[in-house]
Scaffold this active site. Structure first.
Site, PDB file in Angstrom:
ATOM      1  N   ASN A   1       0.868  -1.176   0.000  1.00  0.00           N
ATOM      2  CA  ASN A   1       0.000   0.000   0.000  1.00  0.00           C
ATOM      3  C   ASN A   1       0.907   1.229   0.000  1.00  0.00           C
ATOM      4  O   ASN A   1       1.388   1.659   1.040  1.00  0.00           O
ATOM      5  CB  ASN A   1      -0.885  -0.068   1.257  1.00  0.00           C
ATOM      6  CG  ASN A   1      -1.797   1.129   1.397  1.00  0.00           C
ATOM      7  OD1 ASN A   1      -1.727   2.075   0.602  1.00  0.00           O
ATOM      8  ND2 ASN A   1      -2.646   1.090   2.405  1.00  0.00           N
TER       9      ASN A   1
ATOM     10  N   ARG B   1      -2.632  -1.835  -3.538  1.00  0.00           N
ATOM     11  CA  ARG B   1      -3.764  -0.922  -3.378  1.00  0.00           C
ATOM     12  C   ARG B   1      -3.590   0.199  -4.394  1.00  0.00           C
ATOM     13  O   ARG B   1      -2.556   0.875  -4.412  1.00  0.00           O
ATOM     14  CB  ARG B   1      -3.767  -0.361  -1.962  1.00  0.00           C
ATOM     15  CG  ARG B   1      -4.882   0.614  -1.757  1.00  0.00           C
ATOM     16  CD  ARG B   1      -4.910   1.130  -0.354  1.00  0.00           C
ATOM     17  NE  ARG B   1      -5.973   2.116  -0.218  1.00  0.00           N
ATOM     18  CZ  ARG B   1      -6.105   2.897   0.827  1.00  0.00           C
ATOM     19  NH1 ARG B   1      -5.251   2.822   1.830  1.00  0.00           N
ATOM     20  NH2 ARG B   1      -7.085   3.765   0.885  1.00  0.00           N
TER      21      ARG B   1
ATOM     22  N   HIS C   1     -11.820   4.178  -0.595  1.00  0.00           N
ATOM     23  CA  HIS C   1     -11.805   3.328   0.614  1.00  0.00           C
ATOM     24  C   HIS C   1     -12.646   2.071   0.413  1.00  0.00           C
ATOM     25  O   HIS C   1     -13.160   1.494   1.383  1.00  0.00           O
ATOM     26  CB  HIS C   1     -12.367   4.070   1.846  1.00  0.00           C
ATOM     27  CG  HIS C   1     -11.486   5.166   2.354  1.00  0.00           C
ATOM     28  ND1 HIS C   1     -12.000   6.362   2.790  1.00  0.00           N
ATOM     29  CD2 HIS C   1     -10.156   5.246   2.509  1.00  0.00           C
ATOM     30  CE1 HIS C   1     -11.005   7.143   3.183  1.00  0.00           C
ATOM     31  NE2 HIS C   1      -9.874   6.479   3.018  1.00  0.00           N
TER      32      HIS C   1
ATOM     33  N   ARG D   1      -7.787  17.547   4.520  1.00  0.00           N
ATOM     34  CA  ARG D   1      -8.684  17.815   3.378  1.00  0.00           C
ATOM     35  C   ARG D   1     -10.008  18.374   3.885  1.00  0.00           C
ATOM     36  O   ARG D   1     -10.518  17.942   4.914  1.00  0.00           O
ATOM     37  CB  ARG D   1      -8.951  16.531   2.585  1.00  0.00           C
ATOM     38  CG  ARG D   1      -7.801  16.134   1.690  1.00  0.00           C
ATOM     39  CD  ARG D   1      -8.019  14.774   1.062  1.00  0.00           C
ATOM     40  NE  ARG D   1      -7.231  13.758   1.726  1.00  0.00           N
ATOM     41  CZ  ARG D   1      -7.382  12.454   1.558  1.00  0.00           C
ATOM     42  NH1 ARG D   1      -8.300  11.994   0.734  1.00  0.00           N
ATOM     43  NH2 ARG D   1      -6.616  11.597   2.199  1.00  0.00           N
TER      44      ARG D   1
ATOM     45  N   GLU E   1      -7.646  -3.456   5.510  1.00  0.00           N
ATOM     46  CA  GLU E   1      -7.657  -3.380   4.051  1.00  0.00           C
ATOM     47  C   GLU E   1      -6.673  -4.371   3.458  1.00  0.00           C
ATOM     48  O   GLU E   1      -6.909  -4.945   2.396  1.00  0.00           O
ATOM     49  CB  GLU E   1      -7.278  -1.958   3.613  1.00  0.00           C
ATOM     50  CG  GLU E   1      -8.374  -0.964   3.913  1.00  0.00           C
ATOM     51  CD  GLU E   1      -7.887   0.464   3.978  1.00  0.00           C
ATOM     52  OE1 GLU E   1      -7.048   0.748   4.854  1.00  0.00           O
ATOM     53  OE2 GLU E   1      -8.333   1.283   3.183  1.00  0.00           O
TER      54      GLU E   1
END
Ligand code: ADP
Length: 404
Positions: free
Chosen positions: A9, A95, A184, A245, A388
């Site tokens: 990732n 990913r 996600h 963000r 994940e």
């Protein structure tokens, strides 16, 4: 050991990785290379022997870029042997942040897939260049291994048009590929499967709102294992408040900043991606610091915590209306799993939605999957650790088994 599956990732300034056995049933090793190209870069590697505590090696050393980082990881994996045998990598699952609307599941990487992935670089500029570098390096290091891309966007391919379409002129939007994609996906998918297990019901019958709250954050309405709507949009900028963000914003704000303050496109991009969110509100983006400061009476930290949690609460209400019924609200990600104040502010006093929140269960620290609603709550509130990497490993393994 034959046939291990490596998950990589590659983030903008870190690389997380996990090595699984041939069935993706056991983690053999995992780790992170962080602060790439910055002062204080380091490599943390953990080996997991069966039944024992993981053995951790921490090396603080200059790691200038992703290439050096992945090479370090490869060296560390090749140096370690598991149960006496050398490790052979059968597949590497990557990913990948953006797969547009074309990738609805994992893809075995070849030149054609790479060319298609490259088209989406501008839509996730913090993540995609790193993702592509990771693929390039692992392909050179393990040419015999199957390289698989697992997209953050793929899980959301079931979002219906009335939810993914922005109210812009249709031909203009279509010409530029402007629509909601969502991100996600592997986390939302993993959390909703786990939630069904915890509720003791088949995934096909379960309706949940998943809140992935980490540095990036998104909400997702999942019905029967299918994403119906999600808060991130064409890019990972829309929706919840995040570490740096902004999340949802009146588009007029961007026009105002560009016109009245004369900011360039690059300056606006930097502002919205890197200087806004929690950091913009209170100068810090780590929820641990913010919650501590808020508890000590720090005004800006209290405001940041309030704005963040209110946005989460608002999306719970919105997605309760999107789903046919609501069985559970699921918190996952670093903040979702660990921040009792955020969960409290997002879920307390929602009895009108069938949610009865248990303050004592919420406040008790615990790293396991758990239910923090009262026994009488019609809608469960679940905390489920994100994984994940496991989801990516399982999807990679399916590609490996299907490979000719
Ligand atoms: P990423 O999106 O980078 O994978 P994570 O899921 O690791 O992010 O989440 C990072 C966030 O989790 C940070 O804001 C961090 O402050 C928060 N976090 C981690 N541990 C705790 C904790 N014990 N209490 C509150 N927040 C925490």
């Amino acid at each position: 050991m034959a046939g291990a599956v490596l998950v990589i990732n590659c983030g903008s300034s870190s690389i997380k990785y996990s090595l699984f056995d041939a069935n993706a049933s056991r983690t053999l090793a995992d780790g992170i290379v962080e602060r790439l190209g910055q002062a204080g870069s380091r490599h943390v590697h953990r080996s997991h022997a069966p039944g024992g505590d993981p053995e951790e090696i921490v090396q603080e050393t200059p790691i200038p870029n992703h290439r050096t980082g992945v090479e370090r990881i490869a060296r560390r994996i090749e140096e370690s042997s598991v149960e006496g045998g050398a490790i052979e990598i059968a597949a590497v699952g990557h990913r990948v942040a953006h797969g547009g609307s074309g990738f609805t599941g994992p893809a075995v990487i070849d030149d054609g897939v790479l060319a298609r992935i490259a088209e989406f670089v501008h839509l996730a500029p913090l993540h995609m260049p790193a993702n592509l570098t990771g693929i390039e390096i692992t392909t050179a290091l393990w040419p015999q291994a199957l390289q698989v891309a697992v997209f953050d966007t793929a899980f959301h391919h079931t979002v219906p048009e009335h939810a993914y379409r922005y109210a812009l002129p249709v031909d203009l939007a279509d010409r530029h590929g402007v629509r909601r994609f969502g991100f996600h996906g592997t986390s939302h998918e993993h959390a909703s499967k786990q939630a069904a297990r915890m509720l003791g019901r088949p995934l096909s019958e379960v309706n949940v709102v998943v809140l992935h709250l980490g540095n990036g954050a998104s909400a997702c309405a999942v019905s029967g294992g299918r994403s119906l709507d999600t808060s991130m949009g064409m890019t990972p900028l829309e929706g919840l408040v995040m570490g740096t963000r902004s999340g949802d914003l009146d588009p007029g704000v961007v026009l105002q900043l560009a016109q009245a303050d004369g900011l360039s496109v690059e300056e606006v991009e930097r502002l919205l991606h890197r200087e806004s969110g929690l950091k913009g509100l209170c100068g810090a983006n780590d929820m641990r610091d913010i919650a501590r400061r808020a508890a000590e009476g720090d005004g800006p930290a209290e405001l940041a915590l309030a704005v963040f949690s209110y946005r989460v609460r608002k999306y719970i209400g919105a997605y309760a209306a999107v789903l046919p019924v609501l069985d559970a609200v699921v918190f996952t990600g670093g903040i979702g799993e660990n921040s009792a104040p955020v969960r409290d502010r997002a879920c307390a006093n929602l009895e009108h939605l069938g949610i009865r929140f248990d303050n004592a269960k919420n406040a008790a620290p615990n790293g396991e999957p758990r239910d923090i609603s009262t026994d009488a709550s019609l809608v469960k509130v679940l905390v489920i650790p994100a994984n994940e990497e496991l989801e990516i490993a399982q999807q990679t393994l399916r590609c490996l088994r299907d490979a000719p």
